[in-house]
Design an enzyme around this catalytic site. Structure first.
Site, short mmCIF file in Angstrom:
data_model
loop_
_atom_site.label_atom_id
_atom_site.label_comp_id
_atom_site.label_asym_id
_atom_site.label_seq_id
_atom_site.Cartn_x
_atom_site.Cartn_y
_atom_site.Cartn_z
N HIS A 66 0.87 -1.39 0.07
CA HIS A 66 -0.22 -0.03 -0.19
C HIS A 66 0.86 1.18 0.12
CE1 HIS A 66 -2.59 2.90 1.46
NE2 HIS A 66 -3.70 2.50 1.36
N ALA A 67 1.99 1.24 0.87
CA ALA A 67 2.92 2.28 1.14
C ALA A 67 2.51 3.61 1.64
CB ALA A 67 3.40 2.64 -0.35
N ASP A 68 1.31 3.64 1.98
CA ASP A 68 0.63 4.86 2.62
C ASP A 68 -0.58 4.52 3.55
OD1 ASP A 68 0.77 7.71 3.40
OD2 ASP A 68 -0.95 8.13 2.11
N LEU A 69 -0.23 3.58 4.37
CA LEU A 69 -1.50 2.78 5.16
C LEU A 69 -1.39 3.37 6.67
CD1 LEU A 69 -3.99 1.08 4.96
CD2 LEU A 69 -2.64 -0.88 5.72
N ASN A 88 -6.32 6.26 6.31
CA ASN A 88 -6.59 5.71 5.19
C ASN A 88 -6.98 4.10 5.47
OD1 ASN A 88 -5.74 7.42 3.36
ND2 ASN A 88 -3.74 6.73 3.02
#
Length: 311
Positions: A192-195, A199
Site C-alpha cells: 500500500h505504501a501509505d497505510l 486511510n
C-alpha cells in the site's frame, strides 16, 4: 457541460499549487459532469476531498451507493486502479469501475469512520491485520520500490555534513538503504505504501478496509513507518515508549521480521528528513510527506522515530 457538483473550498485551493494544478481544478467540473453522464451516476451527497482528489457520493443506475473519486494523476497514484483491481476487495475498498486516463475511480461506499479515534494499539493491530491481506504478489506494471530507494539514498549520501541531522544516523540510513535497494526481497510484493489511521475506513462487508493506496512492487516491511509519524503528537509524555509499542504491535500483527522492519523505518525517516531540507517547492505526496510542522519539529520527529525503534 455544467457540473451538478460545487467544488469544495479545499479543492479550489489546489489551484494555488501551480499552473498545472490550476488547470486541473479548472477542468474538474466538466470532467465530473462527463463521468456522471458516461457512467449513469447521480449525486447522492456533499462532495469531500483528500490531498489530491475530489470524492463525490453517488448512486449507480441500479441504485447502488458508491463514491466517485477524481484525482490528480502522478507516479505515486497512477496505478491505484491496478492495485485495487488486484486486491478485488480483499482488505481494501472494492473498485467498481475505472478510467485511468481521466484519473477516475468508482468505488464502493464505505463509512466515514476511520482509525483516528481508535485506541492507538488497537489501530495498529487492525492495520497489521490488513498487511496480511494486502501483501500479495505484485502485478507487473507497478513501479519498483528499489528504483525510488536507490535514488533517494544517493541523495541522502550527498547531504552536507553540516545538515541539522545526526551524522551517524544519516550514515546508517545510507548503508541500510543501499543494502535494501540491492536486495531482491525489496521488490515483488504489492504494498500500500501509505497505510495509516486515516486511510482505513469502516465497511459493511468487512469491519475495516484500506483506501487510497499509492502502490508499489516492494517489501512488506516498508509499511510500518506511516503509522509511527501519524498521530505523533498524541505520544507526548512517553514518546519513545509509545513509538516502540506501536512498532512492536505492527510487527506482531503483520507477521513481519522485526529487524527488517526496523531497518526500513530508519531509512524512511531519514529520507523524510532529507526531503524536509530540500526546496519547499516540491509538491508533497506519500513518497514526500506533507510538511505540516515547523522544520525543526519535523526533523526532530524524524530523528526521534528512527532512534526509538532501535534503542
Amino acid at each position: 457541460m455544467t457540473s451538478p457538483v460545487a467544488l469544495p473550498a479545499g479543492v479550489l485551493a489546489f489551484a494555488t499549487r501551480g499552473a498545472d494544478w490550476a488547470a486541473f481544478v479548472d477542468r474538474l467540473p466538466r470532467l465530473v459532469a462527463s463521468l456522471l453522464q458516461d457512467w449513469s451516476l447521480h449525486v447522492d451527497g456533499a462532495p469531500a476531498h483528500g490531498h489530491t482528489a475530489l470524492v463525490v457520493p453517488v448512486r449507480t443506475e441500479d441504485d447502488v451507493p458508491a463514491m466517485l473519486k477524481v484525482g490528480w494523476v502522478e507516479e505515486q497514484t497512477e496505478h491505484e486502479h491496478l492495485a485495487l483491481r488486484h486486491w478485488h476487495g480483499r482488505g481494501a475498498v472494492q473498485l467498481l469501475r475505472a478510467d485511468p486516463r481521466r484519473g477516475a475511480l468508482l468505488l464502493e461506499r464505505l463509512e466515514s469512520t476511520d482509525l483516528t479515534q481508535a485506541w492507538d494499539l488497537e489501530a495498529c493491530e487492525i492495520v497489521g491485520g490488513l498487511y496480511r491481506e494486502l501483501h500479495v504478489p505484485a502485478p507487473p506494471p507497478l513501479r519498483r520500490l528499489t528504483t525510488f530507494v536507490s535514488r533517494w539514498t544517493d541523495d541522502l549520501a550527498a547531504l552536507s555534513a553540516g545538515a541539522p541531522l545526526p551524522r551517524r544516523l544519516v550514515e546508517q540510513a545510507v548503508s541500510l538503504g543501499r543494502d535494501l535497494a540491492a536486495d531482491d526481497a525489496s521488490d515483488g510484493t504489492l504494498i500500500h505504501a501509505d497505510l495509516h489511521y486515516e486511510n482505513v475506513l469502516a465497511g459493511t462487508r468487512a469491519p475495516w478496509l484500506a483506501i487510497d493506496p499509492q502502490p508499489l512492487s516492494g517489501d512488506p516491511h516498508y509499511e510500518p513507518a506511516p503509522m509511527l509519524w501519524n498521530r505523533f503528537d498524541e505520544l507526548a509524555g512517553d514518546v519513545r515508549g509509545g513509538l516502540r509499542r506501536r512498532f512492536a504491535t505492527l510487527v506482531d500483527a503483520g507477521d513481519l521480521d522485526e529487524d527488517r522492519a526496523r531497518d526500513w523505518v530508519i531509512v524512511r525517516m531519514m529520507h523524510n528528513a532529507l526531503w524536509r531540507l530540500e526546496d519547499d517547492a516540491t509538491e508533497p505526496t506519500q513518497l514526500n510527506p506533507p510538511r505540516r510542522l515547523a522544520t525543526d519539529e519535523y526533523l526532530t520527529m524524524c530523528v526521534t522515530i528512527a532512534k526509538a525503534v532501535q534503542e
